[in-house]
Design a protein around this motif. Sequence first.
Motif, PDB file in Angstrom:
ATOM      1  N   LEU A 184       0.810  -1.220   0.000  1.00 10.52           N
ATOM      2  CA  LEU A 184       0.000   0.000   0.000  1.00 10.52           C
ATOM      3  C   LEU A 184       0.842   1.268   0.000  1.00 10.52           C
ATOM      4  N   GLY A 185       2.160   1.132   0.058  1.00  9.74           N
ATOM      5  CA  GLY A 185       3.033   2.293  -0.039  1.00  9.74           C
ATOM      6  C   GLY A 185       3.442   2.918   1.278  1.00  9.74           C
ATOM      7  N   TYR A 186       3.121   2.274   2.398  1.00  6.30           N
ATOM      8  CA  TYR A 186       3.505   2.830   3.693  1.00  6.30           C
ATOM      9  C   TYR A 186       4.937   2.422   4.042  1.00  6.30           C
ATOM     10  N   THR A 187       5.643   3.334   4.689  1.00  5.89           N
ATOM     11  CA  THR A 187       6.962   3.031   5.237  1.00  5.89           C
ATOM     12  C   THR A 187       6.810   2.897   6.745  1.00  5.89           C
ATOM     13  N   VAL A 188       7.209   1.766   7.282  1.00  9.81           N
ATOM     14  CA  VAL A 188       6.975   1.495   8.701  1.00  9.81           C
ATOM     15  C   VAL A 188       8.259   1.036   9.388  1.00  9.81           C
ATOM     16  N   VAL A 189       8.276   1.168  10.692  1.00  8.56           N
ATOM     17  CA  VAL A 189       9.374   0.681  11.537  1.00  8.56           C
ATOM     18  C   VAL A 189       8.831  -0.474  12.377  1.00  8.56           C
ATOM     19  N   PRO A 190       9.360  -1.691  12.211  1.00  9.55           N
ATOM     20  CA  PRO A 190       8.862  -2.812  13.023  1.00  9.55           C
ATOM     21  C   PRO A 190       9.391  -2.740  14.453  1.00  9.55           C
ATOM     22  N   GLN A 191       8.582  -3.233  15.383  1.00  9.72           N
ATOM     23  CA  GLN A 191       8.984  -3.375  16.784  1.00  9.72           C
ATOM     24  C   GLN A 191       9.572  -2.087  17.355  1.00  9.72           C
ATOM     25  N   LEU A 192       8.833  -0.997  17.163  1.00  9.42           N
ATOM     26  CA  LEU A 192       9.261   0.278  17.726  1.00  9.42           C
ATOM     27  C   LEU A 192       9.148   0.230  19.252  1.00  9.42           C
ATOM     28  N   GLU A 193      10.215   0.604  19.934  1.00 12.96           N
ATOM     29  CA  GLU A 193      10.200   0.660  21.392  1.00 12.96           C
ATOM     30  C   GLU A 193       9.724   2.038  21.843  1.00 12.96           C
ATOM     31  N   VAL A 194       8.741   2.036  22.732  1.00 11.76           N
ATOM     32  CA  VAL A 194       8.204   3.283  23.272  1.00 11.76           C
ATOM     33  C   VAL A 194       8.248   3.183  24.791  1.00 11.76           C
ATOM     34  N   CYS A 195       8.798   4.187  25.448  1.00 14.39           N
ATOM     35  CA  CYS A 195       8.861   4.226  26.908  1.00 14.39           C
ATOM     36  C   CYS A 195       7.849   5.232  27.431  1.00 14.39           C
ATOM     37  N   VAL A 196       7.016   4.785  28.361  1.00 17.78           N
ATOM     38  CA  VAL A 196       6.004   5.643  28.978  1.00 17.78           C
ATOM     39  C   VAL A 196       6.110   5.490  30.486  1.00 17.78           C
ATOM     40  N   ASP A 197       6.490   6.578  31.167  1.00 13.48           N
ATOM     41  CA  ASP A 197       6.605   6.558  32.632  1.00 13.48           C
ATOM     42  C   ASP A 197       7.444   5.381  33.119  1.00 13.48           C
ATOM     43  N   GLY A 198       8.546   5.148  32.425  1.00 11.32           N
ATOM     44  CA  GLY A 198       9.459   4.093  32.828  1.00 11.32           C
ATOM     45  C   GLY A 198       9.085   2.700  32.351  1.00 11.32           C
ATOM     46  N   ARG A 199       7.946   2.561  31.692  1.00  2.97           N
ATOM     47  CA  ARG A 199       7.541   1.257  31.167  1.00  2.97           C
ATOM     48  C   ARG A 199       7.875   1.178  29.689  1.00  2.97           C
ATOM     49  N   ARG A 200       8.404   0.014  29.255  1.00  4.74           N
ATOM     50  CA  ARG A 200       8.813  -0.188  27.866  1.00  4.74           C
ATOM     51  C   ARG A 200       7.752  -0.994  27.136  1.00  4.74           C
ATOM     52  N   TYR A 201       7.315  -0.457  26.010  1.00  2.35           N
ATOM     53  CA  TYR A 201       6.351  -1.154  25.164  1.00  2.35           C
ATOM     54  C   TYR A 201       6.956  -1.302  23.766  1.00  2.35           C
ATOM     55  N   PHE A 202       6.513  -2.358  23.061  1.00  2.00           N
ATOM     56  CA  PHE A 202       6.959  -2.559  21.685  1.00  2.00           C
ATOM     57  C   PHE A 202       5.725  -2.650  20.789  1.00  2.00           C
ATOM     58  N   ALA A 203       5.688  -1.810  19.777  1.00  7.14           N
ATOM     59  CA  ALA A 203       4.581  -1.823  18.823  1.00  7.14           C
ATOM     60  C   ALA A 203       4.970  -2.670  17.615  1.00  7.14           C
ATOM     61  N   ASP A 204       3.992  -3.373  17.044  1.00  8.07           N
ATOM     62  CA  ASP A 204       4.284  -4.177  15.853  1.00  8.07           C
ATOM     63  C   ASP A 204       4.913  -3.318  14.765  1.00  8.07           C
ATOM     64  N   PHE A 205       4.256  -2.193  14.471  1.00  8.44           N
ATOM     65  CA  PHE A 205       4.742  -1.277  13.441  1.00  8.44           C
ATOM     66  C   PHE A 205       4.404   0.158  13.832  1.00  8.44           C
ATOM     67  N   ALA A 206       5.283   1.063  13.451  1.00  2.00           N
ATOM     68  CA  ALA A 206       4.997   2.491  13.578  1.00  2.00           C
ATOM     69  C   ALA A 206       5.195   3.124  12.210  1.00  2.00           C
ATOM     70  N   LEU A 207       4.244   3.966  11.802  1.00  2.00           N
ATOM     71  CA  LEU A 207       4.429   4.687  10.545  1.00  2.00           C
ATOM     72  C   LEU A 207       5.644   5.586  10.654  1.00  2.00           C
ATOM     73  N   ASP A 208       6.441   5.619   9.628  1.00  4.36           N
ATOM     74  CA  ASP A 208       7.649   6.441   9.626  1.00  4.36           C
ATOM     75  C   ASP A 208       7.271   7.908   9.748  1.00  4.36           C
ATOM     76  N   ALA A 209       7.823   8.579  10.756  1.00  3.16           N
ATOM     77  CA  ALA A 209       7.670  10.016  10.965  1.00  3.16           C
ATOM     78  C   ALA A 209       6.261  10.435  11.361  1.00  3.16           C
ATOM     79  N   GLU A 210       5.405   9.484  11.728  1.00  2.00           N
ATOM     80  CA  GLU A 210       4.062   9.831  12.189  1.00  2.00           C
ATOM     81  C   GLU A 210       3.748   9.049  13.462  1.00  2.00           C
ATOM     82  N   PRO A 211       3.033   9.656  14.414  1.00  2.00           N
ATOM     83  CA  PRO A 211       2.714   8.975  15.679  1.00  2.00           C
ATOM     84  C   PRO A 211       1.538   8.010  15.535  1.00  2.00           C
TER      85      PRO A 211
END
Length: 334
Positions: free
Chosen positions: A227-254
Amino acid sequence: MQPADLADHGVISTASLRSIGIGPSAIRHRVRQHELLPLVRGWYAVRQPGSARAPWDGADRFETATLRHALVATALVRSFDGRVAASHASAVVLHGGRLWRSDLSTAHVARVVDDHSRHRRGAVIHPSTGQPPMLTTSGVATVPVAWAVVQVGLVPSVDGRPSAMESLVAADGALAAQLVTRSELDVAIDAHGGHPHIDAVRRLLGAADGRHESVGETRLAHALRHLGYTVVPQLEVCVDGRRYFADFALDAEPVLVEFDGLGKYLMAANGVAAAPDPASRARFAVAAQRRRQDELEQAGYEFARIAWSDLEDLSVLRAKVERARDRARRRRTA
């Protein structure tokens, strides 16, 4: 002495059974009692005495098919006494790899030294790959994993047609498990350069990525690329000291794109395995997943949650992603 005492890799030959006094009528009786399972001519799977479940019975149909396939492939390799090695889907299964739509009713082996092929009921014997066999962790001979990964996309799947996606699913799993390297895959692809279906496999394996953690994620990644999307697999996001991993994050977009397969929840896991029973673990997982999404949304992310059915209709998938993008843009301008 019992059959389990002589079984090797969970299988035993008729000759070994006879050596401990178990003849044809006794074999038939043990088959009826679910103690033996016929695999290939002259070979059986063995159930350990007192075991709650036979080694060929899984928790669901796919696991059962996989377990039985592994036993059939093992028996087939053993029956040739070193002259063949498991190949194609059989090798992937024996190495604990991932498959999606491979035909598990047919076992595959490749000859070790010659170029003769042969078909028999429930099995295909392929010519030699020209590569020395390797061993699984349990000691069963297979073709190199990279060869098996390429091979599964070149033979008919359950719908009767080759599917390059099967090679991509197997490649992502093998890379994640560190069973292959990118360079080994490239060599295996080149070795099959004359096969009529290799171009499709080559195209898909160019995007193989060991960060994809499931069949669903592999297919979702492929669909997003299509579909033409550029994504980052397994993006690590830290929230209040907790680490989460998302399957995919759109490049340059939240925007986080996640695959919602059955029983799959990506979270900061703590305590799930210790829950007392499956129902409690499921409730814990659902609650943790909801809490995780709430925290990530409060941190500024929007979600596009993708189901299996969405992978069959890319217009639905695109609409979900675009709605998440719209919400992210409105949030930025609010």
